[in-house]
Scaffold this motif. Sequence first.
Motif, PDB file in Angstrom:
ATOM      1  N   TRP A 210       0.829  -1.208   0.000  1.00  0.00           N
ATOM      2  CA  TRP A 210       0.000   0.000   0.000  1.00  0.00           C
ATOM      3  C   TRP A 210       0.861   1.254   0.000  1.00  0.00           C
ATOM      4  O   TRP A 210       0.592   2.221  -0.735  1.00  0.00           O
TER       5      TRP A 210
ATOM      6  N   HIS B  55       1.084   4.384  -2.533  1.00  0.00           N
ATOM      7  CA  HIS B  55       0.762   5.710  -1.987  1.00  0.00           C
ATOM      8  C   HIS B  55       1.873   6.714  -2.307  1.00  0.00           C
ATOM      9  O   HIS B  55       1.600   7.903  -2.530  1.00  0.00           O
TER      10      HIS B  55
ATOM     11  N   HIS C  32      -4.166  -4.429  -6.033  1.00  0.00           N
ATOM     12  CA  HIS C  32      -5.022  -3.520  -5.270  1.00  0.00           C
ATOM     13  C   HIS C  32      -6.425  -3.579  -5.862  1.00  0.00           C
ATOM     14  O   HIS C  32      -6.600  -3.594  -7.079  1.00  0.00           O
TER      15      HIS C  32
ATOM     16  N   GLY D 215      -9.946  -1.649  -5.071  1.00  0.00           N
ATOM     17  CA  GLY D 215     -10.708  -0.673  -4.301  1.00  0.00           C
ATOM     18  C   GLY D 215      -9.949  -0.272  -3.048  1.00  0.00           C
ATOM     19  O   GLY D 215      -8.795   0.145  -3.110  1.00  0.00           O
ATOM     20  N   ALA D 216     -10.584  -0.429  -1.895  1.00  0.00           N
ATOM     21  CA  ALA D 216      -9.961  -0.035  -0.634  1.00  0.00           C
ATOM     22  C   ALA D 216      -8.985  -1.081  -0.115  1.00  0.00           C
ATOM     23  O   ALA D 216      -8.293  -0.836   0.882  1.00  0.00           O
TER      24      ALA D 216
ATOM     25  N   ARG E 114      -7.420  -3.361   4.460  1.00  0.00           N
ATOM     26  CA  ARG E 114      -7.339  -1.905   4.318  1.00  0.00           C
ATOM     27  C   ARG E 114      -6.120  -1.382   5.076  1.00  0.00           C
ATOM     28  O   ARG E 114      -5.772  -1.900   6.141  1.00  0.00           O
TER      29      ARG E 114
ATOM     30  N   ALA F  32      -4.073   2.422   6.276  1.00  0.00           N
ATOM     31  CA  ALA F  32      -4.078   3.885   6.403  1.00  0.00           C
ATOM     32  C   ALA F  32      -2.782   4.329   7.058  1.00  0.00           C
ATOM     33  O   ALA F  32      -2.135   3.556   7.780  1.00  0.00           O
TER      34      ALA F  32
END
Length: 225
Positions: A80, A84, A103, A105-106, A215, A217
Amino acid sequence: MTELHVLRVFRGPSGDGGNPLGVVPDGAAFPGPAERQELARELGFSETVFIDDAGRGAVDIYTPTLRLPFAGHPLVGTAWLLRHLGEPVDVLRPPAGEVPVRHDGAFSWVRGRAEWATGRTPHQYASVAEVDALPAPPPGEGWLYAWAWEDETAGRVRARGFPRRDDNIAEDEATGAAAMGLTHALGRALDIRQGRGSQILTRPLPGGWIDLGGRVATSGVRQLG
């Protein structure tokens, strides 16, 4: 100064949960195993990743006490992060071997082999309530992956992970390798709710391969002196 990216991997649908992960994009700043192990110990995350070659996807993974050839949540998080940062890869290369990345979607996904996900013993409990009632950590030795069916027909599992090793991590919030081991043992796709609110998705594939997704973040960037 070198950057450290702190991520939360396998967040739940509402944004809760997620296992903290440290990623050092400039692995050359910590060139030796002893230096990497010391930083991982100081940071205290369940795993810290050093990216040695972003273009090739070459990575090195450490817990506070040892180096790992493969681990799920560090690889999902690193996949991820590279995307990013504008450096997406199709394959990550930890010591265990080539790990395909995609990947959707989320969700960020990696693909690993069941035999790479060893050393974590799954133990089935009769109910979700029994899993929730376990102390952290439960008595005993060795890595314990405690689980129970939340909805067997739908493949939904409640799980908690306990490393039970001498590194001050009483409970692992979300454990990709253990989820892969359980998936291999059961032979079916799983939707796992682990820790305080993390979600891990898995899918077995022919030839001993398993897809692992979740997911991710960011929790921010730190400077390492």
